[in-house]
Design a protein around this motif. Structure first.
Motif, PDB file in Angstrom:
ATOM      1  N   HIS A  71       0.887  -1.289  -0.300  1.00  0.00           N
ATOM      2  CA  HIS A  71      -0.221   0.018  -0.025  1.00  0.00           C
ATOM      3  C   HIS A  71       0.869   1.197  -0.015  1.00  0.00           C
ATOM      4  CE1 HIS A  71       0.640   0.534   4.096  1.00  0.00           C
ATOM      5  NE2 HIS A  71       0.089   1.755   4.125  1.00  0.00           N
ATOM      6  N   ASP A  72       1.849   1.380   0.730  1.00  0.00           N
ATOM      7  CA  ASP A  72       2.808   2.416   0.638  1.00  0.00           C
ATOM      8  C   ASP A  72       4.166   2.288  -0.015  1.00  0.00           C
ATOM      9  OD1 ASP A  72       1.412   4.438   1.962  1.00  0.00           O
ATOM     10  OD2 ASP A  72       2.166   4.305   4.032  1.00  0.00           O
ATOM     11  N   ARG A  75       5.453   5.846  -1.083  1.00  0.00           N
ATOM     12  CA  ARG A  75       6.195   6.693  -0.235  1.00  0.00           C
ATOM     13  C   ARG A  75       7.408   6.683  -0.168  1.00  0.00           C
ATOM     14  NH1 ARG A  75       2.518  10.020   1.716  1.00  0.00           N
ATOM     15  NH2 ARG A  75       1.124   9.033   3.195  1.00  0.00           N
ATOM     16  N   HIS A 125      -6.371   3.309  -1.366  1.00  0.00           N
ATOM     17  CA  HIS A 125      -6.390   3.437   0.269  1.00  0.00           C
ATOM     18  C   HIS A 125      -6.379   5.010   0.868  1.00  0.00           C
ATOM     19  CE1 HIS A 125      -1.718   3.919   0.171  1.00  0.00           C
ATOM     20  NE2 HIS A 125      -1.971   4.512   1.426  1.00  0.00           N
ATOM     21  N   ASP A 149      -4.289   0.503   8.040  1.00  0.00           N
ATOM     22  CA  ASP A 149      -3.399   1.587   7.804  1.00  0.00           C
ATOM     23  C   ASP A 149      -3.786   2.788   9.129  1.00  0.00           C
ATOM     24  OD1 ASP A 149      -1.517   3.291   6.444  1.00  0.00           O
ATOM     25  OD2 ASP A 149      -3.150   4.355   5.187  1.00  0.00           O
TER      26      ASP A 149
HETATM   27 FE   LIG Z   1      -0.455   5.593   2.395  1.00  0.00          FE
END
Ligand SMILES: [Fe+2]
Length: 264
Positions: A71-72, A75, A125, A149
């Motif tokens: 999901h990240d 980042r 998300h 999250d």
């Molecule tokens: Fe995120």
């Protein structure tokens, strides 16, 4: 990134993720702290996703962890290139995460419909509201990842305020100024039982109020139980000023949690 074996299952996806994280290096301690924050966050979101999905369909449990692990992904390049985790100042990190998962063939071991579900959960998300019209499996995974999250962002935040300033990962507070004010507009939104929008925040206190308002966006009973067990709302509230309007919204979100727990 050094050559890693193709992803064939959840175990090799974890290996890929470890090597992906290792490929983001820096001489700057603060940059490393911010990468480390997201690596640990991802592992904790995986754990929270497992806690929420446990006891049900094992395939759903596996897909939840795959989505949590991916999901990240965005980042890391986001911080490398822009030195911020604020999407409005850089890029949509969730869409970038989905793109990275696709480009690296991370989901090729899943069926076509599973792959679409995971990509939707990863890519959406961070939206304010879950869009209607998603296939039910995709919506379920998305709700699961969003709960997981939030559970870990709450942890990051309470640790952030416990840590001495020089040890805090600089981007965790999204760059909001640590002013002694809560915006009236933000307080009114929480009091109205609505989720606060990131674009309305003016201070770090507002960001904490936004995190209190997430209670209105929790999807699964197990997530509610974890929030209660971990004292999430109390820990956040302890970092806010003890003013009437703040105390009122804190007791409101606590009552909301209790109501939902008793209905669960
Ligand atoms: Fe995120």
């Amino acid at each position: 990134m050094s050559e890693v074996a193709p992803v064939r299952d959840l175990v090799s996806l974890h290996d890929w993720f470890a090597s992906y994280c290792g490929s983001f290096q820096s001489d700057d301690q603060d940059v490393l702290r911010n990468y480390g924050l997201k690596e640990l966050h991802t592992r904790n979101v995986c754990e929270a996703a497992r806690l929420i999905a446990r006891g049900g369909d094992p395939r759903r449990l596996m897909l939840a962890e795959v989505a949590a692990l991916c999901h990240d992904l965005g980042r890391f390049p986001q911080f490398r290139d822009f030195r911020t985790f604020r999407d409005s100042d850089s890029l949509n990190h969730a869409q970038l995460s989905a793109q990275i998962a696709k480009e690296n063939g991370l989901l090729d071991f899943l069926s076509e419909s599973e792959r679409r579900g995971v990509l939707a959960a990863v890519g959406l998300h961070n939206v304010y509201q879950i869009p209607s019209g998603l296939p039910p499996e995709a919506a379920d995974l998305l709700m699961l990842v969003r709960d997981a999250d939030k559970l870990d962002i709450w942890r990051i935040f309470s640790e952030y305020f416990d840590a001495p300033e020089e040890e805090r990962a600089s981007a965790a507070g999204l760059g909001f100024p640590d002013l002694p004010v809560c915006s009236a507009e933000v307080l009114a939104t929480v009091a109205a039982g609505k989720m606060v929008q990131l674009s309305t925040l003016k201070s770090l206190h507002d960001f904490k109020l936004l995190q209190l308002s997430w209670i209105y966006d929790i999807n699964f009973p197990d997530s509610l139980r974890l929030i209660k067990e971990r004292g999430v709302l109390e820990r956040l509230a302890a970092t806010l000023p003890a003013e009437r309007a703040v105390l009122d919204v804190v007791s409101q979100v606590q009552s909301h949690l209790e109501r939902r727990l008793s209905a669960a």
